[in-house]
Design a protein around this motif. Structure first.
Motif, PDB file in Angstrom:
ATOM      1  N   GLU A   1       0.965  -1.164   0.389  1.00 22.37           N
ATOM      2  CA  GLU A   1      -0.137  -0.015   0.085  1.00 22.37           C
ATOM      3  C   GLU A   1       0.726   1.607  -0.134  1.00 22.37           C
TER       4      GLU A   1
ATOM      5  N   VAL B   1       0.562   4.462  -2.359  1.00 23.69           N
ATOM      6  CA  VAL B   1       0.347   5.238  -2.175  1.00 23.69           C
ATOM      7  C   VAL B   1       0.695   6.437  -1.932  1.00 23.69           C
TER       8      VAL B   1
ATOM      9  N   LEU C   1      -0.188  10.046  -3.226  1.00 22.22           N
ATOM     10  CA  LEU C   1      -0.365  11.979  -2.610  1.00 22.22           C
ATOM     11  C   LEU C   1       0.607  12.705  -2.977  1.00 22.22           C
TER      12      LEU C   1
ATOM     13  N   HIS D   1      -2.672  13.083   3.085  1.00 20.28           N
ATOM     14  CA  HIS D   1      -2.605  12.234   3.705  1.00 20.28           C
ATOM     15  C   HIS D   1      -3.220  11.325   3.368  1.00 20.28           C
ATOM     16  N   TYR D   2      -2.284   9.716   3.531  1.00 14.94           N
ATOM     17  CA  TYR D   2      -3.066   8.442   3.532  1.00 14.94           C
ATOM     18  C   TYR D   2      -3.498   8.164   5.387  1.00 14.94           C
TER      19      TYR D   2
ATOM     20  N   TYR E   1      -2.280   8.283  10.316  1.00 15.78           N
ATOM     21  CA  TYR E   1      -1.434   8.985   9.281  1.00 15.78           C
ATOM     22  C   TYR E   1      -0.310   7.738   9.119  1.00 15.78           C
TER      23      TYR E   1
ATOM     24  N   LYS F   1       2.283  10.746   4.432  1.00 15.61           N
ATOM     25  CA  LYS F   1       1.587  12.578   4.246  1.00 15.61           C
ATOM     26  C   LYS F   1       3.000  12.569   3.413  1.00 15.61           C
TER      27      LYS F   1
ATOM     28  N   VAL G   1     -10.492  12.266   7.378  1.00 12.21           N
ATOM     29  CA  VAL G   1     -10.805  10.387   7.048  1.00 12.21           C
ATOM     30  C   VAL G   1     -11.660   9.701   7.706  1.00 12.21           C
TER      31      VAL G   1
ATOM     32  N   GLY H   1      -9.558   5.211  -0.458  1.00  6.56           N
ATOM     33  CA  GLY H   1      -8.252   4.368  -0.501  1.00  6.56           C
ATOM     34  C   GLY H   1      -8.293   2.811  -0.991  1.00  6.56           C
TER      35      GLY H   1
ATOM     36  N   VAL I   1      -7.734   9.292   1.304  1.00  8.70           N
ATOM     37  CA  VAL I   1      -6.931   9.725   1.395  1.00  8.70           C
ATOM     38  C   VAL I   1      -7.744  11.509   1.278  1.00  8.70           C
TER      39      VAL I   1
ATOM     40  N   VAL J   1      -6.913   9.932  -7.439  1.00  4.03           N
ATOM     41  CA  VAL J   1      -6.722   8.366  -6.239  1.00  4.03           C
ATOM     42  C   VAL J   1      -7.064   6.779  -6.892  1.00  4.03           C
TER      43      VAL J   1
END
Length: 265
Positions: A93, A97, A101, A113-114, A124, A127, A152, A220, A232, A257
């Motif tokens: 991931e 990700v 981002l 952010h994720y 988090y 970032k 989120v 996400g 996300v 995304v």
């Protein structure tokens, strides 16, 4: 009434840290003090005698998970940092990700952010800050916030809680701290917000967690087979990117995304 360890089969008190639990507690306390900590400070942090904390530190130092600086100050060891960073960068991931981002941050000039849900908090996982701009958000990878007052968090709660009773089992019945005048403080109000979030497929934080910062979050899908794994978000300074501008761009945010390259399954 703390006493020395008993022998002969008596179980330790449920709230006492023993063995590996003590070592992990010391490591956790040390990780929260990047500037370093003394033996006294660590003993106070984990509520254990200095002698037992010293033994825990000895175990950590043998594994290079802790190191001693001058004047009796301890810090997290390089080996622990290496393993943590290596694990984070190698997660499937994580590889998927980061490019997402970066594209969001570049497109909107704001922080992306994720995050994942952990009980009643969000954590988090990644970032990316904008390349330019003198004002940055204070969020950090590994940082936490209460789910009820973040975009989120509301997005993730809306997909995991199918009823108000399920929601209460996760976040409690409230009322909760209102960080700003916009913060949702009651269970009924949060449930109504989650129903709206579920219907439209995205969530907002209208300066609810921090004055001057708003946020829009979308699902996400970075799990195996494209399963939803977290949320996300684009977190923006309100004076620079008003919430209305993020809402108008929600389709573009989702397309960025969802257009990610397929990562390892």
């Amino acid at each position: 009434m703390a006493s020395s360890d008993l022998h002969g089969g008596s179980a330790p008190a449920p709230d006492r840290l023993v063995g590996s639990d003590r070592v992990l507690a010391v490591l956790s306390a040390l990780a929260k003090r990047p500037e370093g900590a003394t033996l006294d400070e660590l003993a106070q942090a984990v509520d254990s005698p200095k002698s037992t904390v010293h033994r825990a530190l000895a175990s950590l130092r043998r594994a290079n998970f802790a190191a001693q600086l001058g004047r009796g100050v301890y810090v997290v060891g390089d080996e622990f940092l290496r393993l943590a960073l290596e694990n984070q960068s190698a997660r499937p991931e994580g590889r998927a990700v980061e490019p997402v981002l970066s594209r969001l941050s570049e497109r909107f000039g704001e922080t992306a952010h994720y995050a994942v849900l952990d009980g009643d908090e969000v954590v988090y996982r990644a970032k990316v800050d904008p390349a330019s701009g003198s004002v940055r958000l204070t969020s950090v990878v590994g940082g936490r916030n209460p789910a009820y007052r973040t975009a989120v968090g509301k997005l993730l709660l809306s997909t995991s809680c199918g009823s108000v009773d399920e929601l209460a089992a996760v976040v409690g019945t409230g009322p909760w701290e209102r960080r700003t005048a916009n913060t949702i403080g009651t269970l009924d109000a949060l449930w109504s917000e989650l129903q709206l979030t579920r219907e439209r497929g995205w969530a907002v934080d209208d300066q609810e967690n921090e004055l001057g910062v708003n946020c829009l979050a979308v699902p996400g899908h970075f799990g195996p087979g494209g399963a939803m794994s977290g949320a996300v978000s684009v977190s923006a300074l309100a004076f620079r990117t008003p919430l209305a501008a993020l809402v108008q761009s929600v389709d573009e945010i989702r397309s960025i995304v969802d257009a990610r390259p397929t990562g390892p399954q």
